[in-house]
Scaffold this active site. Sequence first.
Site, mmCIF file in Angstrom:
data_model
loop_
_atom_site.group_PDB
_atom_site.id
_atom_site.type_symbol
_atom_site.label_atom_id
_atom_site.label_comp_id
_atom_site.label_asym_id
_atom_site.label_seq_id
_atom_site.Cartn_x
_atom_site.Cartn_y
_atom_site.Cartn_z
ATOM 1 N N ASP A 292 0.860 -1.183 0.000
ATOM 2 C CA ASP A 292 0.000 0.000 0.000
ATOM 3 C C ASP A 292 0.896 1.233 0.000
ATOM 4 O O ASP A 292 2.044 1.179 0.455
ATOM 5 C CB ASP A 292 -0.910 0.008 1.258
ATOM 6 C CG ASP A 292 -2.233 0.765 1.023
ATOM 7 O OD1 ASP A 292 -3.306 0.178 1.189
ATOM 8 O OD2 ASP A 292 -2.159 1.954 0.637
ATOM 9 N N LYS B 224 -11.272 5.913 -5.264
ATOM 10 C CA LYS B 224 -12.658 5.435 -5.371
ATOM 11 C C LYS B 224 -13.711 6.486 -5.040
ATOM 12 O O LYS B 224 -14.866 6.162 -4.796
ATOM 13 C CB LYS B 224 -12.833 4.241 -4.446
ATOM 14 C CG LYS B 224 -12.566 4.575 -2.979
ATOM 15 C CD LYS B 224 -13.254 3.579 -2.090
ATOM 16 C CE LYS B 224 -13.413 4.147 -0.706
ATOM 17 N NZ LYS B 224 -14.332 3.365 0.107
ATOM 18 N N SER C 166 -16.962 -3.169 -9.074
ATOM 19 C CA SER C 166 -18.037 -2.453 -8.388
ATOM 20 C C SER C 166 -19.333 -2.541 -9.174
ATOM 21 O O SER C 166 -19.331 -2.586 -10.401
ATOM 22 C CB SER C 166 -17.631 -0.977 -8.243
ATOM 23 O OG SER C 166 -18.745 -0.195 -7.876
ATOM 24 N N TYR D 86 -14.523 7.342 -12.270
ATOM 25 C CA TYR D 86 -14.250 6.242 -11.321
ATOM 26 C C TYR D 86 -14.914 4.965 -11.845
ATOM 27 O O TYR D 86 -14.251 3.936 -11.984
ATOM 28 C CB TYR D 86 -14.775 6.590 -9.921
ATOM 29 C CG TYR D 86 -15.046 5.364 -9.077
ATOM 30 C CD1 TYR D 86 -16.348 4.897 -8.873
ATOM 31 C CD2 TYR D 86 -14.003 4.641 -8.515
ATOM 32 C CE1 TYR D 86 -16.600 3.752 -8.133
ATOM 33 C CE2 TYR D 86 -14.248 3.500 -7.770
ATOM 34 C CZ TYR D 86 -15.545 3.062 -7.584
ATOM 35 O OH TYR D 86 -15.796 1.917 -6.859
ATOM 36 N N LYS E 143 -13.370 1.177 -13.591
ATOM 37 C CA LYS E 143 -13.720 -0.203 -13.237
ATOM 38 C C LYS E 143 -14.118 -0.976 -14.498
ATOM 39 O O LYS E 143 -13.725 -2.123 -14.699
ATOM 40 C CB LYS E 143 -14.875 -0.232 -12.225
ATOM 41 C CG LYS E 143 -14.524 0.341 -10.860
ATOM 42 C CD LYS E 143 -13.431 -0.456 -10.159
ATOM 43 C CE LYS E 143 -13.135 0.085 -8.772
ATOM 44 N NZ LYS E 143 -11.979 -0.611 -8.137
ATOM 45 N N ASN F 81 -19.762 8.380 1.665
ATOM 46 C CA ASN F 81 -20.665 7.239 1.794
ATOM 47 C C ASN F 81 -21.619 7.395 2.985
ATOM 48 O O ASN F 81 -21.303 8.047 3.978
ATOM 49 C CB ASN F 81 -19.856 5.934 1.930
ATOM 50 C CG ASN F 81 -19.090 5.598 0.645
ATOM 51 O OD1 ASN F 81 -17.917 5.351 0.689
ATOM 52 N ND2 ASN F 81 -19.778 5.581 -0.493
ATOM 53 N N LEU F 82 -22.763 6.759 2.864
ATOM 54 C CA LEU F 82 -23.856 6.914 3.831
ATOM 55 C C LEU F 82 -23.488 6.472 5.243
ATOM 56 O O LEU F 82 -23.653 7.240 6.203
ATOM 57 C CB LEU F 82 -25.090 6.122 3.349
ATOM 58 C CG LEU F 82 -26.293 6.131 4.299
ATOM 59 C CD1 LEU F 82 -26.825 7.550 4.501
ATOM 60 C CD2 LEU F 82 -27.397 5.215 3.752
HETATM 61 C C1 WQD Z 1 -25.736 5.294 -0.723
HETATM 62 C C2 WQD Z 1 -27.088 5.983 -0.666
HETATM 63 C C3 WQD Z 1 -27.078 8.262 -1.401
HETATM 64 C C4 WQD Z 1 -24.630 9.896 1.813
HETATM 65 C C5 WQD Z 1 -20.731 4.524 -3.980
HETATM 66 C C6 WQD Z 1 -19.934 4.227 -5.206
HETATM 67 C C7 WQD Z 1 -19.761 2.737 -5.329
HETATM 68 C C8 WQD Z 1 -19.099 2.140 -4.115
HETATM 69 C C9 WQD Z 1 -19.827 2.593 -2.844
HETATM 70 C C10 WQD Z 1 -16.978 3.311 -3.796
HETATM 71 C C11 WQD Z 1 -27.361 6.855 -1.879
HETATM 72 C C12 WQD Z 1 -27.443 8.169 0.068
HETATM 73 C C13 WQD Z 1 -25.323 9.022 0.995
HETATM 74 C C14 WQD Z 1 -25.340 10.869 2.558
HETATM 75 C C15 WQD Z 1 -27.400 10.048 1.644
HETATM 76 N N1 WQD Z 1 -17.711 2.265 -4.188
HETATM 77 N N2 WQD Z 1 -26.684 9.108 0.920
HETATM 78 N N3 WQD Z 1 -26.708 10.908 2.450
HETATM 79 O O1 WQD Z 1 -23.379 6.090 -4.060
HETATM 80 O O2 WQD Z 1 -24.463 3.811 -3.658
HETATM 81 O O3 WQD Z 1 -22.007 3.941 -4.072
HETATM 82 O O4 WQD Z 1 -20.028 4.029 -2.853
HETATM 83 O O5 WQD Z 1 -16.682 3.485 -2.627
HETATM 84 O O6 WQD Z 1 -18.969 2.482 -6.479
HETATM 85 O O7 WQD Z 1 -20.678 4.661 -6.335
HETATM 86 O O8 WQD Z 1 -22.937 4.779 -1.932
HETATM 87 O O9 WQD Z 1 -22.925 5.387 0.461
HETATM 88 O O10 WQD Z 1 -22.480 7.206 -1.269
HETATM 89 O O11 WQD Z 1 -24.773 6.309 -1.020
HETATM 90 O O12 WQD Z 1 -28.641 10.112 1.540
HETATM 91 O O13 WQD Z 1 -24.768 11.691 3.312
HETATM 92 O O14 WQD Z 1 -27.101 6.853 0.466
HETATM 93 O O15 WQD Z 1 -27.899 9.230 -2.045
HETATM 94 O O16 WQD Z 1 -28.724 6.757 -2.202
HETATM 95 P P1 WQD Z 1 -23.300 4.719 -3.491
HETATM 96 P P2 WQD Z 1 -23.210 5.972 -0.885
#
Ligand code: WQD
Length: 339
Positions: free
Chosen positions: A32, A86, A127, A154, A158, A204-205
């Site tokens: 890494d 990513k 992905s 991104y 992939k 990410n969420l």
């Molecule tokens: C999930 C859902 C958001 C944040 C991405 C990449 C994928 C993979 C995982 C890279 C969506 C919603 C998010 C927030 C929200 N690899 N959300 N409030 O977009 O499905 O996938 O990450 O790491 O290749 O595309 O994941 O977690 O960003 O979003 O409402 O503060 O949560 O709109 O519907 P995503 P995410």
Amino acid sequence: MKRVLLTGATGYIGSHVAVELTMAGYDVIGVDNFSNSTPKVLGGIEKIIGKRIDFMEVDCTDYAAFEKVFEKYPDIEAAIHFAAYKAVGESVAKPVMYYRNNLDSLVNLIELMTLKGKGANIVFSSSATVYGQPADDELPIRESTPLQPATSPYGRTKQIAEEILQDCVKAYPNLNATALRYFNPIGAHPTAHIGELPNGVPNNLVPFITQTAAGIRECLSVFGNDYNTPDGSCIRDYIYVVDLAKAHVKAVEKMLREGIRWNVFNLGTGKGLSVLELVNAFIKATGVQLNYKIAGRRQGDVEQCWADPAKANRELGWSADTPIEEVLLSAWRWQESLK
Ligand code: WQD
């Protein structure tokens, strides 16, 4: 012991795979450049497995430096390629950085594995983003679901990486490759010694949820509740990172056992969950109040995306069954451990 190289070994997925591969009896060699992780992750892995994995700090886009790994650790039989940038939004702003990093690292690995590896078996961290937004009748998503044009550089890296691997498998008789298409990996190791370490404000969420619950973020914005879904929020397939890691062990075993030239697996639970359902599951699992509000849609989001994992279930003898409450609790325990 069979020697397996992990690029991006101190990353979120890579670190959990390092643990599972070691527990399965493999000799893990990690590399890494810490561009999106820290050396502390090696200590976390050590706490779990009771020893330090063999590791070299290497930028996989630097061929000469990467070549030294194969000189120091001969007889590498398989490699899992995690090393990649990513962040979807960042890739839109910095496409050259994404193409150079994500593709140069892959072609260097292919060249070194076919020239220097004892076996040239590559598992590629792909992905679900390669599917784009499938048509309604293509849900749940199977490996045969047609790919859509990627919605970000991104995602395109992939797609291109999978094409490069297929071209190289045809050209190099000793090369086998398997692409694992992850849906949405979440959670942390049950020991809370390793987990997700987002750089800066999480995209990410789940890390945004745990940082909001921990008081680091003021409020979670739910990006849209006017989608064509039961509660109006987007649907995803959230897979426990430890279940995902176990699938990598199965994929390596299958490649070493059967030498399949090219293979693809969707790694998901097969269950779709909306953002609001996940938020409520977090509150129920942890008993922690969460400050959230409904906000506007986020550009580039697909409405619904979840896997049909039947092929992986059948051919890998694997399934992702950890209950969502347990997964979210692991994410919360990890966040608490970061205090
Ligand atoms: C999930 C859902 C958001 C944040 C991405 C990449 C994928 C993979 C995982 C890279 C969506 C919603 C998010 C927030 C929200 N690899 N959300 N409030 O977009 O499905 O996938 O990450 O790491 O290749 O595309 O994941 O977690 O960003 O979003 O409402 O503060 O949560 O709109 O519907 P995503 P995410």
